[in-house]
Enzyme design. Structure first.
Site: not given
Length: 385
Positions: A380, A170, A148, A181, A261, A385
């Site tokens: 985040n 992932k 992702t 996650t 991230e 979007s």
């Protein structure tokens, strides 16, 4: 070769059109036997995605012939329709594999935005395409298809004594205990039953995936599956097999933190001198989730006071006047007060090591975290979007 490094497995990864950007988004991993043993662990979040609830039921049968995974949509918080879609996905996989297996043997995993129904008009035909593309060399494609916000795909393998454990994962955000996650599929060609797989998997995840804490946020979709084909004909000693599974899980967990991230620092938090392992883990998690400390690490500031303040919020046994903290080997805090000169600490490298000594017992634990950056906030805030 990821999940196809072990004998008896084929895999595929394709673009089904679930993602608007056209990137690969559907993976299929098939266990061709002769054994179809399996074990799984899932998120401890009370809000569970439909695929998690489905796969938990599948694992009660201890037989899994295939796993289908999609990125581009979590199918979480989607009500009865979401669960019906998961059931339809499993049925489609069983059909695409030639009807040799039933839907109750098909595990399903999804990742992506919560609260959005999957485009079944694209997913179901995609399963047929993936089934036609299955290959003993398809592990890499499968690992790519489950990404992702990951910047890289994540794989690991261990081979010894004529048998192999392979895996793909992932995960880049919402990394917190309860598995972090993640979607993870592990495979082995060792000839072991489901009870043995379950013990090895739980022993491994307890000290690897369960000790990754990037941002303190727990997912609705965490799934870690271990499948055994028995194709090697080898029955390794439990200790050897458990060590191999843990090695693969540890490798993948470190890759998750390394790709978190927006992160610029990987933080290894080791808690020593604890009265119990539970105390050590609680303290490590508290340090990992201290946003002030994470910001300081990003700014390469060895602010040990923020470590002590995090320790102080826990129920762990300790005397504040006996706490010691080291950052990258420099004991900047001794006996709850000023220690070595903090200017001696170099924080230029990607990895930052924090050691917190509770001076209470002999137990220890390691938690991995990362710094908090403006890039994390941006990613985040823009994710949907």
């Amino acid at each position: 070769m990821s999940v196809t490094a072990a004998q008896g497995f084929t895999a595929a990864g394709i673009a089904a059109g679930i993602k608007a950007n056209g990137n690969p988004d559907l993976a299929l991993v098939v266990n061709n036997g002769p054994r179809l043993a399996a074990a799984g662990v899932f998120t401890s979040n009370r809000v569970k995605a439909a695929p998690v609830r489905w796969s938990e039921q599948v694992l009660r049968g201890a037989t899994v012939s295939a796993v289908v995974l999609n990125s581009g949509g979590a199918n979480a918080c989607t009500g009865p329709k979401g669960f019906q879609d998961t059931h339809a996905t499993a049925e489609k996989v069983a059909e695409a594999l030639g009807g040799e297996h039933n839907a109750g043997e098909i595990a399903v995993a999804s990742t992506g935005l919560i609260g959005v129904l999957l485009p079944m008009d694209k997913l179901l035909p995609g399963i047929e395409t993936a089934a036609a593309a299955l290959s003993a060399d398809g592990g890499e494609d499968a690992a790519i298809a489950i990404k992702t916000t990951d910047t890289v795909h994540k794989t690991a393998t261990v081979s010894q004594g004529g048998w192999t454990v392979g895996g793909m994962a992932k995960g880049a955000g919402m990394l917190a205990p309860g598995l972090a996650t993640m979607l993870v599929v592990l495979t082995t060609d060792a000839d072991l039953d489901s009870a043995t797989l379950d013990k090895a998997l739980r022993d491994a995840t307890r000290t690897t995936f369960d000790r990754v804490d990037s941002d303190g946020c727990m997912s609705t979709n965490d799934t870690v599956l271990l499948l055994a084909s028995g194709a090697s004909g080898q029955v390794p000693p439990y200790a050897d097999f458990a060590d191999a599974v843990r090695t693969v899980c540890d490798d993948l967990a470190r890759q998750l933190i390394g790709d978190a991230e927006g992160a610029s620092k990987d933080i290894r938090i080791e808690v020593i001198g604890a009265a119990s392992e539970q105390d050590a883990v609680e303290v490590g998690r508290s340090i990992a989730r201290n946003n002030l400390l994470k910001c300081a690490i990003h700014g390469e500031d060895p602010n040990w006071g923020r470590v002590l303040s995090a320790i102080g919020t826990t129920s762990a046994a300790f005397d504040p006047d006996r706490l010691n903290v080291a950052i990258n080997g420099v004991w900047v805090c001794k006996n709850g007060s000023v220690g070595e000169d903090r200017d001696l600490v170099s924080m230029k490298d990607r990895e930052v090591h924090i050691t917190a000594d509770l001076s209470t017992g002999t137990e220890s634990a390691v938690i991995w975290a990362n710094d908090l950056t403006a890039e994390y906030v941006h990613e985040n805030s823009a994710y949907s979007s």
